[in-house]
Design a protein around this motif. Structure first.
Motif, PDB file in Angstrom:
ATOM      1  N   LEU A 109       0.808  -1.221   0.000  1.00 55.56           N
ATOM      2  CA  LEU A 109       0.000   0.000   0.000  1.00 55.56           C
ATOM      3  C   LEU A 109       0.841   1.271   0.000  1.00 55.56           C
ATOM      4  CD1 LEU A 109      -2.779  -0.974   2.580  1.00 55.56           C
ATOM      5  CD2 LEU A 109      -2.876  -1.115   0.086  1.00 55.56           C
ATOM      6  N   ALA A 110       2.135   1.138   0.207  1.00 56.53           N
ATOM      7  CA  ALA A 110       3.003   2.314   0.301  1.00 56.53           C
ATOM      8  C   ALA A 110       2.879   3.246  -0.913  1.00 56.53           C
ATOM      9  CB  ALA A 110       4.447   1.882   0.510  1.00 56.53           C
ATOM     10  N   PRO A 111       2.776   2.736  -2.153  1.00 55.01           N
ATOM     11  CA  PRO A 111       2.645   3.656  -3.291  1.00 55.01           C
ATOM     12  C   PRO A 111       1.344   4.464  -3.285  1.00 55.01           C
ATOM     13  CG  PRO A 111       3.352   1.469  -4.015  1.00 55.01           C
ATOM     14  CD  PRO A 111       2.918   1.341  -2.599  1.00 55.01           C
ATOM     15  N   HIS A 112       0.373   4.053  -2.477  1.00 61.28           N
ATOM     16  CA  HIS A 112      -0.929   4.728  -2.454  1.00 61.28           C
ATOM     17  C   HIS A 112      -1.120   5.563  -1.183  1.00 61.28           C
ATOM     18  CE1 HIS A 112      -2.106   2.220  -5.878  1.00 61.28           C
ATOM     19  NE2 HIS A 112      -1.599   1.196  -5.211  1.00 61.28           N
ATOM     20  N   ARG A 113      -0.023   5.881  -0.503  1.00 58.84           N
ATOM     21  CA  ARG A 113      -0.121   6.601   0.757  1.00 58.84           C
ATOM     22  C   ARG A 113      -0.911   7.903   0.608  1.00 58.84           C
ATOM     23  NH1 ARG A 113       2.135   7.002   5.656  1.00 58.84           N
ATOM     24  NH2 ARG A 113       3.498   5.212   5.267  1.00 58.84           N
ATOM     25  N   ALA A 114      -0.634   8.667  -0.428  1.00 58.80           N
ATOM     26  CA  ALA A 114      -1.265   9.984  -0.561  1.00 58.80           C
ATOM     27  C   ALA A 114      -2.782   9.870  -0.651  1.00 58.80           C
ATOM     28  CB  ALA A 114      -0.710  10.720  -1.777  1.00 58.80           C
ATOM     29  N   VAL A 115      -3.276   8.955  -1.493  1.00 62.51           N
ATOM     30  CA  VAL A 115      -4.724   8.850  -1.671  1.00 62.51           C
ATOM     31  C   VAL A 115      -5.386   8.268  -0.424  1.00 62.51           C
ATOM     32  CG1 VAL A 115      -4.713   6.542  -2.744  1.00 62.51           C
ATOM     33  CG2 VAL A 115      -6.541   8.153  -3.272  1.00 62.51           C
ATOM     34  N   LEU A 116      -4.703   7.366   0.261  1.00 68.44           N
ATOM     35  CA  LEU A 116      -5.265   6.801   1.488  1.00 68.44           C
ATOM     36  C   LEU A 116      -5.323   7.852   2.591  1.00 68.44           C
ATOM     37  CD1 LEU A 116      -3.538   3.294   1.510  1.00 68.44           C
ATOM     38  CD2 LEU A 116      -5.958   3.775   1.102  1.00 68.44           C
ATOM     39  N   GLU A 117      -4.281   8.636   2.740  1.00 66.09           N
ATOM     40  CA  GLU A 117      -4.273   9.646   3.796  1.00 66.09           C
ATOM     41  C   GLU A 117      -5.288  10.751   3.522  1.00 66.09           C
ATOM     42  OE1 GLU A 117      -0.208  10.840   4.378  1.00 66.09           O
ATOM     43  OE2 GLU A 117       0.169   9.142   5.743  1.00 66.09           O
ATOM     44  N   ARG A 118      -5.534  11.057   2.246  1.00 65.44           N
ATOM     45  CA  ARG A 118      -6.567  12.051   1.926  1.00 65.44           C
ATOM     46  C   ARG A 118      -7.960  11.545   2.288  1.00 65.44           C
ATOM     47  NH1 ARG A 118      -3.635  12.930  -2.931  1.00 65.44           N
ATOM     48  NH2 ARG A 118      -5.147  11.664  -4.088  1.00 65.44           N
ATOM     49  N   SER A 119      -8.129  10.234   2.340  1.00 68.18           N
ATOM     50  CA  SER A 119      -9.431   9.652   2.625  1.00 68.18           C
ATOM     51  C   SER A 119      -9.706   9.511   4.113  1.00 68.18           C
ATOM     52  CB  SER A 119      -9.541   8.264   1.967  1.00 68.18           C
ATOM     53  OG  SER A 119      -9.400   8.358   0.568  1.00 68.18           O
TER      54      SER A 119
ATOM     55  N   VAL B 293     -10.597   9.456  20.404  1.00 61.22           N
ATOM     56  CA  VAL B 293     -10.510  10.043  19.065  1.00 61.22           C
ATOM     57  C   VAL B 293      -9.622   9.165  18.201  1.00 61.22           C
ATOM     58  CG1 VAL B 293      -9.720  12.024  17.734  1.00 61.22           C
ATOM     59  CG2 VAL B 293     -10.915  12.376  19.889  1.00 61.22           C
ATOM     60  N   GLY B 294     -10.074   8.906  16.977  1.00 64.46           N
ATOM     61  CA  GLY B 294      -9.302   8.081  16.058  1.00 64.46           C
ATOM     62  C   GLY B 294      -9.513   8.529  14.622  1.00 64.46           C
ATOM     63  N   LEU B 295      -9.115   7.671  13.695  1.00 66.22           N
ATOM     64  CA  LEU B 295      -9.249   7.933  12.265  1.00 66.22           C
ATOM     65  C   LEU B 295     -10.031   6.793  11.629  1.00 66.22           C
ATOM     66  CD1 LEU B 295      -5.600   9.076  11.502  1.00 66.22           C
ATOM     67  CD2 LEU B 295      -7.623  10.539  11.588  1.00 66.22           C
ATOM     68  N   SER B 296     -10.763   7.122  10.568  1.00 70.13           N
ATOM     69  CA  SER B 296     -11.524   6.098   9.852  1.00 70.13           C
ATOM     70  C   SER B 296     -11.220   6.185   8.365  1.00 70.13           C
ATOM     71  CB  SER B 296     -13.025   6.259  10.106  1.00 70.13           C
ATOM     72  OG  SER B 296     -13.472   7.522   9.650  1.00 70.13           O
ATOM     73  N   LEU B 297     -11.292   5.035   7.724  1.00 73.01           N
ATOM     74  CA  LEU B 297     -11.000   4.902   6.298  1.00 73.01           C
ATOM     75  C   LEU B 297     -12.216   4.273   5.638  1.00 73.01           C
ATOM     76  CD1 LEU B 297      -8.492   5.284   4.354  1.00 73.01           C
ATOM     77  CD2 LEU B 297      -8.070   2.826   4.708  1.00 73.01           C
ATOM     78  N   PRO B 298     -12.675   4.789   4.492  1.00 75.81           N
ATOM     79  CA  PRO B 298     -13.865   4.207   3.859  1.00 75.81           C
ATOM     80  C   PRO B 298     -13.593   2.802   3.322  1.00 75.81           C
ATOM     81  CG  PRO B 298     -12.885   5.866   2.431  1.00 75.81           C
ATOM     82  CD  PRO B 298     -12.156   5.942   3.741  1.00 75.81           C
ATOM     83  N   GLY B 299     -14.648   1.985   3.328  1.00 73.45           N
ATOM     84  CA  GLY B 299     -14.553   0.629   2.781  1.00 73.45           C
ATOM     85  C   GLY B 299     -14.834   0.602   1.291  1.00 73.45           C
ATOM     86  N   TRP B 300     -14.850  -0.619   0.744  1.00 71.53           N
ATOM     87  CA  TRP B 300     -14.986  -0.773  -0.712  1.00 71.53           C
ATOM     88  C   TRP B 300     -16.294  -0.221  -1.252  1.00 71.53           C
ATOM     89  CZ3 TRP B 300     -10.364  -1.392  -1.822  1.00 71.53           C
ATOM     90  CH2 TRP B 300      -9.540  -2.351  -1.247  1.00 71.53           C
TER      91      TRP B 300
ATOM     92  N   ASN C 181     -17.486   7.181  -0.950  1.00 72.31           N
ATOM     93  CA  ASN C 181     -16.259   7.968  -0.839  1.00 72.31           C
ATOM     94  C   ASN C 181     -15.003   7.096  -0.892  1.00 72.31           C
ATOM     95  OD1 ASN C 181     -17.556  10.564  -0.412  1.00 72.31           O
ATOM     96  ND2 ASN C 181     -18.168   9.769   1.589  1.00 72.31           N
ATOM     97  N   ALA C 182     -15.132   5.857  -1.387  1.00 68.91           N
ATOM     98  CA  ALA C 182     -13.974   4.969  -1.471  1.00 68.91           C
ATOM     99  C   ALA C 182     -12.880   5.624  -2.302  1.00 68.91           C
ATOM    100  CB  ALA C 182     -14.370   3.632  -2.074  1.00 68.91           C
ATOM    101  N   PRO C 183     -11.612   5.586  -1.839  1.00 69.69           N
ATOM    102  CA  PRO C 183     -10.542   6.303  -2.538  1.00 69.69           C
ATOM    103  C   PRO C 183     -10.164   5.707  -3.882  1.00 69.69           C
ATOM    104  CG  PRO C 183      -9.644   5.008  -0.736  1.00 69.69           C
ATOM    105  CD  PRO C 183     -11.132   4.947  -0.607  1.00 69.69           C
TER     106      PRO C 183
END
Length: 295
Positions: free
Chosen positions: A22-32, A159-166, A170-172
């Motif tokens: 997933l390292a190459p997709h860090r930017a898009v994941l962190e924006r999400s 307090v935490g962070l959430s990432l959208p699912g498939w 708003n999936a990245p």
């Protein structure tokens, strides 16, 4: 029975720890990533203050017990926004800084929220700060139920962070572009963010990205709240006209299954309370919409 502690969640200020896939997709994941509050359930007494599930609601004197066309609703729990304000700091500024929110639902029939009449089977009562609070006893009709008062669990917020699912609108990245390894690593990343040790769905959560069991439930909320049966009308021109408005709905409160408490939603699924941002800012909690999903 004592509750087992969950794995620690990474703090919001800490950079994502990503596997090589997933390292190459860090930017898009962190924006999400968006902030949220996760709840850990612990045993404790009920009271007029604090976030919790179960027990009795504390509401202003004379408040009638909420009902649906089928009878009295169960009290599921309450949010204490003053307690949450002390936890979240400057994050999630759209939430109130004071007041309580009481949540009632028909736990016997468990409507899915996909039809317009389902609105009447869920009730949110916002109590502004300074109101007198007294315990509200269930009506006699509800006392005939198997569990008229649900077991008490204090909700400790973090307090935490959430990432959208498939399936999230708003999936990245389209899931078809991920390899099998990347897909597994995304699930593991979401599990770590939620602090769950068994699965990637069903965390008890306030705001942030929902953890859908099926397709994005915001579409169902948008259609049903506008008078359409979300299933029977999903391919009609009116549904297509309304569908873009689904992006205006966001998660307020997510409640997972907990069999020991009597919280079993469908086939071990999850309840999602959704609300439009403008309604949240105006404290119009009565306009929230409940969606239930399971596998």
């Amino acid at each position: 029975m004592s509750l087992q502690p969950l794995p620690p969640r990474p703090p919001p200020s800490q950079p994502l720890s990503l596997p090589a896939s997933l390292a190459p997709h860090r930017a898009v994941l962190e924006r999400s990533l968006v902030p949220c509050i996760y709840f850990d359930k612990v045993e404790g007494p009920q009271g007029p203050r604090g976030c919790r599930y179960g027990g009795l609601p504390f509401l202003p004197p004379g408040t009638p017990w909420p009902r649906s066309p089928e009878g009295p609703l169960h009290f599921l729990g309450q949010l204490d926004f003053a307690e949450l304000a002390g936890c979240r700091g400057a994050m999630l500024p759209e939430l109130p800084t004071e007041g309580l929110l009481a949540f009632f639902y028909d736990v016997e029939n468990q409507p899915w929220g996909t039809e317009p009449p389902h609105r009447t089977f869920c009730k949110l009562i916002y109590v502004p700060p300074g109101a007198e609070l007294v315990p509200l006893s269930p009506p006699e009709e509800l006392m005939q139920a198997e569990r008229p008062v649900l077991p008490i669990r204090q909700l400790h917020p973090t307090v935490g962070l959430s990432l959208p699912g498939w399936s999230d609108i708003n999936a990245p990245v389209d899931p078809d572009f991920w390899s099998e390894e990347q897909g597994e690593d995304i699930i593991e990343l979401r599990r770590q963010l939620m602090g769950t040790d068994t699965a990637d769905r069903g965390a008890d959560q306030l705001r942030g990205h929902p953890n859908w069991w099926q397709e994005d439930g915001r579409i169902d909320a948008q259609l049903a709240s506008n008078g359409l049966d979300a299933y029977a009308s999903e391919s009609t021109p009116e549904a297509e006209r309304l569908r873009p408005g689904a992006k205006g709905w966001n998660l307020l409160w997510q409640v997972g299954t907990d069999e020991a408490m009597g919280f079993v939603w469908g086939s071990y699924g999850t309840i999602y309370l959704l609300i439009r941002d403008e309604d949240l800012l105006a404290r119009r909690f009565e306009r929230a919409w409940l969606i239930l999903q399971c596998s």
